[in-house]
Write a protein that holds these residues in place. Sequence first.
Motif, PDB file in Angstrom:
ATOM      1  N   LYS A 141      32.111  65.532  96.170  1.00 25.74           N
ATOM      2  CA  LYS A 141      33.307  64.930  96.735  1.00 25.74           C
ATOM      3  C   LYS A 141      32.923  64.152  97.995  1.00 25.74           C
ATOM      4  CE  LYS A 141      36.475  68.427  94.951  1.00 25.74           C
ATOM      5  NZ  LYS A 141      37.507  69.449  95.294  1.00 25.74           N
ATOM      6  N   PRO A 142      32.924  62.816  97.912  1.00 22.48           N
ATOM      7  CA  PRO A 142      32.522  62.021  99.073  1.00 22.48           C
ATOM      8  C   PRO A 142      33.524  62.114 100.207  1.00 22.48           C
ATOM      9  CG  PRO A 142      33.360  60.602  97.334  1.00 22.48           C
ATOM     10  CD  PRO A 142      33.291  61.985  96.764  1.00 22.48           C
ATOM     11  N   THR A 143      33.034  61.861 101.421  1.00 19.50           N
ATOM     12  CA  THR A 143      33.885  61.858 102.601  1.00 19.50           C
ATOM     13  C   THR A 143      34.204  60.430 103.015  1.00 19.50           C
ATOM     14  OG1 THR A 143      33.976  62.431 104.951  1.00 19.50           O
ATOM     15  CG2 THR A 143      31.800  62.058 104.010  1.00 19.50           C
ATOM     16  N   ASP A 144      35.335  60.248 103.629  1.00 25.83           N
ATOM     17  CA  ASP A 144      35.739  58.911 104.069  1.00 25.83           C
ATOM     18  C   ASP A 144      35.029  58.482 105.345  1.00 25.83           C
ATOM     19  OD1 ASP A 144      37.497  58.631 101.950  1.00 25.83           O
ATOM     20  OD2 ASP A 144      39.166  59.528 103.052  1.00 25.83           O
ATOM     21  N   ALA A 204      28.364  56.699  97.628  1.00 30.36           N
ATOM     22  CA  ALA A 204      29.493  57.389  96.994  1.00 30.36           C
ATOM     23  C   ALA A 204      30.757  57.204  97.816  1.00 30.36           C
ATOM     24  CB  ALA A 204      29.180  58.875  96.844  1.00 30.36           C
ATOM     25  N   SER A 205      30.630  57.297  99.130  1.00 26.68           N
ATOM     26  CA  SER A 205      31.782  57.130 100.016  1.00 26.68           C
ATOM     27  C   SER A 205      32.301  55.700  99.998  1.00 26.68           C
ATOM     28  CB  SER A 205      31.400  57.531 101.438  1.00 26.68           C
ATOM     29  OG  SER A 205      32.470  57.370 102.332  1.00 26.68           O
ATOM     30  N   GLU A 206      31.397  54.739  99.925  1.00 24.19           N
ATOM     31  CA  GLU A 206      31.784  53.324  99.952  1.00 24.19           C
ATOM     32  C   GLU A 206      32.550  52.916  98.698  1.00 24.19           C
ATOM     33  OE1 GLU A 206      31.564  50.839 102.036  1.00 24.19           O
ATOM     34  OE2 GLU A 206      30.398  51.700 103.683  1.00 24.19           O
ATOM     35  N   PHE A 207      32.152  53.431  97.540  1.00 25.17           N
ATOM     36  CA  PHE A 207      32.730  52.956  96.281  1.00 25.17           C
ATOM     37  C   PHE A 207      33.849  53.841  95.749  1.00 25.17           C
ATOM     38  CE2 PHE A 207      28.875  50.497  96.426  1.00 25.17           C
ATOM     39  CZ  PHE A 207      29.247  49.300  95.853  1.00 25.17           C
ATOM     40  N   LYS A 208      34.000  55.039  96.293  1.00 26.63           N
ATOM     41  CA  LYS A 208      35.097  55.939  95.888  1.00 26.63           C
ATOM     42  C   LYS A 208      35.110  56.195  94.383  1.00 26.63           C
ATOM     43  CE  LYS A 208      36.818  56.116 100.097  1.00 26.63           C
ATOM     44  NZ  LYS A 208      35.874  55.216 100.773  1.00 26.63           N
TER      45      LYS A 208
END
Length: 400
Positions: A141-144, A204-208
């Motif tokens: 689960k990526p972080t913002d 991962a965070s950049e592309f959601k």
Amino acid sequence: MTRINCGIPAQLTSIHTENSEVTAAELYSDGIHILQFQDYVGNVSELRNNDLILINGKVWSKHPYPSSIEKICFYSVAKIIDGHILVEDANRVRVWIPNKKPSIQIGDFIKYDFISKDITVIENNTANDFLSLDIAPYLYKPTDTLHYENFYGYSSLVSRIKRFFDINLRKKDLLKKYNSHPAKGILFAGNPGTGKTFLGKIIASEFKLPFYLINGPSIISKWVGDSENTLHSIFRAASQSAGGAIIFIDEIDAIAPARTSLSSQHDTRLVEQLLTEMDGFNSDNNIMVIASTNRIDSIDPALKRPGRFDRIEVFPPPTLNDRLEILTSKESTIPHEKLPIKEIVKRTEGFSSAELCAIFTEAIQLAVDHEREKISELDFIQGFNIVEKTRKKNGREYIS
């Protein structure tokens, strides 16, 4: 007084009068017991095959209330291997049971009779958004809060990688005008601690997008076919994600070593499974595979050709300017007195990004130990000395 209604429920599967033994199989696991008649409490002549008994240590007895045993249980299917299935109940308790139905699939909801061993499929897995119980732990689960700007140093390398993902994920429609397909994968190579995995998490965070993070050694199982099945399930789930997905394989050399005449069957099967998965998915679906390795020469050559890992990016040790940016950026996040950053930068050639950050970690430990509110110059210098001593002890050097 020994309670006769306590113990592990089991079913007698054979009786051997000539050597005074019976064989019993536990109802709720794969446990098998060879039991001696002399340990039996009661009349031996009353025993019959399929009788239910209770086992308590070396003492066993005929079950006084066989109808009280829960014969039927409901499960979801988590894994299928070698004629057995791993099932999970509502309390997430898992057991292996024999599989007599070749049509059963991972994710099916079944009813199982522990006495007759019959399996009834209650509900088939047909949902496109199905996520296997075994691959759920791999879904990161990526972080913002993570962005490219959080990766200090390596400005030209990060810029190349950023363009690579922008072109192949964000601008794939433009590629079609050139009758070209997006790249399938990119390989990050370099020494430990240079930020390969961290950059993957930033992407991962950049592309959601759904992001599957696989640590190479963790996917290896002692069960035949288990590793290949997990790998297939991850790629399958990624391909069913409507908006696309990213699969990150950390330490890929652990699951895809170069095949030789001395390679084990397990290594060969796992490499071939990964090759099959890389060839099987359509890059037009916004699926991208990222892999990282500290030992690029040990990876099977078939993976490094275009069409699988289309780009290889090497993470070298940070340059002098990289080291200055990393230490200065880290300094700005921590309470400190005036620190000799530039002097330490000159003395850290060959240090990885992780080792540079470790200098501050050690300095903070020293400051806390002395109950100081800020890192002092002495803390920082001693932190550097500790990390340098550890590097020499471990024989750290860059492997190109």
